[in-house]
Design a protein around this motif. Sequence first.
Motif, short mmCIF file in Angstrom:
data_model
loop_
_atom_site.label_atom_id
_atom_site.label_comp_id
_atom_site.label_asym_id
_atom_site.label_seq_id
_atom_site.Cartn_x
_atom_site.Cartn_y
_atom_site.Cartn_z
N GLU A 1 0.81 -1.22 0.00
CA GLU A 1 0.00 0.00 0.00
C GLU A 1 0.85 1.27 0.00
O GLU A 1 0.31 2.38 -0.01
N GLY A 2 2.19 1.11 0.02
CA GLY A 2 3.08 2.26 -0.11
C GLY A 2 3.43 2.96 1.17
O GLY A 2 4.04 4.03 1.17
N TYR A 3 3.10 2.35 2.32
CA TYR A 3 3.35 3.01 3.60
C TYR A 3 4.84 3.22 3.89
O TYR A 3 5.20 4.13 4.63
N LEU A 4 5.70 2.38 3.32
CA LEU A 4 7.13 2.50 3.59
C LEU A 4 7.89 3.12 2.43
O LEU A 4 9.11 3.03 2.34
N ASP A 5 7.16 3.79 1.52
CA ASP A 5 7.81 4.38 0.35
C ASP A 5 8.82 5.45 0.74
O ASP A 5 9.77 5.71 0.00
N GLY A 6 8.63 6.06 1.89
CA GLY A 6 9.56 7.11 2.32
C GLY A 6 10.92 6.60 2.74
O GLY A 6 11.88 7.37 2.83
N ILE A 7 11.04 5.28 3.00
CA ILE A 7 12.33 4.75 3.45
C ILE A 7 12.87 3.63 2.58
O ILE A 7 14.03 3.26 2.70
N MET A 8 12.03 3.08 1.67
CA MET A 8 12.48 1.99 0.83
C MET A 8 12.02 2.21 -0.61
O MET A 8 10.83 2.36 -0.87
N ASP A 9 12.98 2.24 -1.55
CA ASP A 9 12.63 2.38 -2.96
C ASP A 9 11.97 1.10 -3.46
O ASP A 9 12.38 -0.01 -3.10
N ALA A 10 10.94 1.25 -4.30
CA ALA A 10 10.26 0.11 -4.90
C ALA A 10 10.58 0.05 -6.39
O ALA A 10 10.54 1.08 -7.07
N PHE A 11 10.91 -1.14 -6.88
CA PHE A 11 11.17 -1.36 -8.29
C PHE A 11 10.13 -2.35 -8.81
O PHE A 11 10.17 -3.53 -8.48
N PHE A 12 9.18 -1.84 -9.57
CA PHE A 12 8.06 -2.65 -10.04
C PHE A 12 8.45 -3.45 -11.28
O PHE A 12 9.27 -2.97 -12.09
N PRO A 13 7.86 -4.63 -11.47
CA PRO A 13 6.90 -5.29 -10.57
C PRO A 13 7.59 -5.83 -9.33
O PRO A 13 8.71 -6.34 -9.39
N VAL A 14 6.91 -5.72 -8.20
CA VAL A 14 7.42 -6.17 -6.91
C VAL A 14 6.88 -7.56 -6.60
O VAL A 14 5.68 -7.82 -6.79
N ILE A 15 7.75 -8.44 -6.12
CA ILE A 15 7.33 -9.73 -5.55
C ILE A 15 7.31 -9.54 -4.04
O ILE A 15 8.36 -9.25 -3.45
#
Length: 308
Positions: free
Chosen positions: A48-62
């Motif tokens: 849901e993106g709650y930790l987007d401020g501390i962890m970069d996401a590279f989609f698609p995510v497993i």
Amino acid sequence: MRAIVYDEYGGPEVLRMAEVPDPKVGPDSVLVRVKAASVNPVDWKLREGYLDGIMDAFFPVIPGWDVAGVVEASGAAAPEFGVGDEVIGYVREDVVRRGTYADKVAAPVRALARKPGNLDWAQAASLPLAGLTAYQALVHALKVTDADTVLVHAAAGGVGTFAVQIARVFGARVIGTASERNHEFVRSLGAEPVSYGDGLAERVREIAPGGVTAVLDLVGGPALAVTGEVGAPGVREASIVDVSIKERGGTYVFVRPSSADLTALVELVEANKVRVQVSEVFPLEKAADAQRRSAEGHTRGKIAIEIG
């Protein structure tokens, strides 16, 4: 290979089954054929993106950080495990990308331990993250001993069930907050149950008039305020939810992968001093339902995902 992925932040409906390339195995890693994973609240919070401020996401995510499976190949600098070894691990990267809801996982050996011989795959996969969180909070942060009376908030949950048992291993007296329906379960783990909500401080003081010496907060919010009312002089606090606890002189715990700590947990499990409570097991294609169940917040113990 099969994997559950999501291409954007959102609710459980963004999860889908996909065919993705097999992971590459680095020098310090092994390739694990996954038998089971488990669901943790951080899985759906990341989705849901709650930790987007501390962890970069590279989609698609497993999604997924817990794994139990069989080693299929070892990296050039990973002699610790060989082909056919049964392992468990808390496999967290510093970014959100490759998780454990998949047929195969490339896992660094620093995050792995051998699978406990007395657990099935679902139980084994349910041990790493929650068990390590409890262990590191109690052993490293709070340094619990047999001289302590420990208050564990949310004692019937995934981390709480481990925390009660681990604190008891070290000889501490344990008081655990839980809903009335979970009191007998919490008692079976070795804690003295109390209902959470209004009047909690009075209920704790009634059974521990001298106050508690350590508090492990697993829920945040109003639970932290109770410490001042039930703590003995010099009470130690740790929270896995509320970073503001540091302003009170307490410790915020964000679990770290540790082969040594995970091996210590395996030994406790094999000695029948700590048991793993799995409430439900979902197939991989039902991962969205598993995360929905976790988000409801009423699970006793852990939720697992069967894969292999």
